[in-house]
Design an enzyme around this catalytic site. Structure first.
Site, short mmCIF file in Angstrom:
data_model
loop_
_atom_site.label_atom_id
_atom_site.label_comp_id
_atom_site.label_asym_id
_atom_site.label_seq_id
_atom_site.Cartn_x
_atom_site.Cartn_y
_atom_site.Cartn_z
N CYS A 83 44.02 -20.90 -17.11
CA CYS A 83 44.07 -19.48 -16.88
C CYS A 83 45.23 -18.84 -17.68
CB CYS A 83 44.31 -19.02 -15.64
SG CYS A 83 44.14 -17.24 -15.38
N PHE A 85 45.96 -16.02 -19.31
CA PHE A 85 46.39 -14.78 -18.24
C PHE A 85 47.80 -14.94 -17.34
CE2 PHE A 85 46.70 -11.23 -15.34
CZ PHE A 85 46.47 -10.16 -16.13
N CYS A 86 47.14 -15.74 -16.21
CA CYS A 86 48.13 -16.15 -15.09
C CYS A 86 49.34 -17.07 -15.62
CB CYS A 86 47.15 -16.76 -13.94
SG CYS A 86 46.01 -15.74 -13.41
N VAL A 87 48.98 -17.99 -16.43
CA VAL A 87 50.14 -18.86 -16.92
C VAL A 87 51.27 -17.83 -17.44
CG1 VAL A 87 50.93 -20.47 -18.55
CG2 VAL A 87 49.20 -21.14 -17.30
N HIS A 90 53.10 -15.74 -14.80
CA HIS A 90 53.97 -16.44 -13.95
C HIS A 90 55.34 -16.84 -14.84
CE1 HIS A 90 51.56 -16.27 -10.48
NE2 HIS A 90 50.47 -16.66 -11.12
#
Length: 235
Positions: A83, A85-87, A90
């Site tokens: 993912c 976007f999520c990497v 974070h």
């Protein structure tokens, strides 16, 4: 005008009422991001967006365990699930914790220099395979609700984002530039370094129950129970 969403057109957040409006209010206060795309995209299903937010809030933001370690865990899960976007999110949030060196090591595909963070990252990646991330955990037992809740929250959120949100965290993929992601993280630092009061999201849930034993009576338990009950029903 392009939107960050795929296959769906959520209502504008300003039109939100009830539980959805409260999710946005809590996100602005406790997460530092008033209208996070992973929750906006679920806004047409209040019974789903509320427990999704609650599990993330009560584990990553308000749960036991230090925020940097839990951000590493969330990064590892997101990386395992591909993912992007999520990497990127974070990575930016690790900048917000103040650990800029760690954020940039991960952004460049390197392992953490700190052994504990390296073990957390490896463990989080392995949670993608059922049964592959058993005990002993790379964190103290009393922090298990925070870490386990975080990885479970992001196994759900990653799948929502990968299906319904584009890969670009910021316009023009600007987060790929180190100065941009560092500055964006710094803008969130005051919120990220403040631990919210646990349990504030639980009034948004419909009679969730106590949750599993690993949650140890913390608010992570009811949040997880609510999402577990609601997610199989879909939006």
């Amino acid at each position: 005008m392009p939107t960050p969403f795929r296959h769906t057109e959520p209502l504008p957040p300003k039109a939100a009422t009830g539980r959805v409006a409260e999710v946005y209010a809590q996100a602005a206060r406790d997460f530092g991001i008033p209208e996070p795309a992973p929750f906006v995209v679920l806004s047409s299903a209040p019974a789903l967006v509320a427990p999704a937010w609650a599990l993330m809030r009560e584990s990553l933001l308000a749960g036991p365990g230090d925020r940097t370690g839990k951000e590493v865990a969330a990064f590892g899960v997101s990386q395992a699930n591909k993912c992007r976007f999520c990497v990127d999110a974070h990575t930016m949030l690790l900048h917000a914790t103040g650990d800029h060196a760690l954020a940039e090591r991960l952004a460049r595909g390197r392992e953490p220099a700190d052994e504990r963070h390296a073990r957390v990252l490896d463990w989080a990646r392995r949670t993608r395979v059922p049964g592959a991330a058993r005990e002993p955990y790379p964190f103290p037992p009393e922090e298990a609700p925070g870490y386990l809740g975080t990885v479970l929250a992001f196994h759900f959120i990653n799948r929502v984002v990968s299906s319904l949100v584009t890969e670009n965290l910021l316009p023009a993929d600007a987060q790929r530039l180190r100065p941009v992601r560092s500055l964006a993280g710094r803008s969130l630092s005051r919120t990220v370094r403040r631990t919210p009061v646990p349990g504030a999201s639980l009034p948004l849930l419909d009679d969730p129950g106590r949750g599993p034993a690993w949650a140890a009576g913390t608010p992570v338990g009811p949040a997880y129970a609510a999402l577990s009950a609601t997610a199989p029903m879909g939006a």
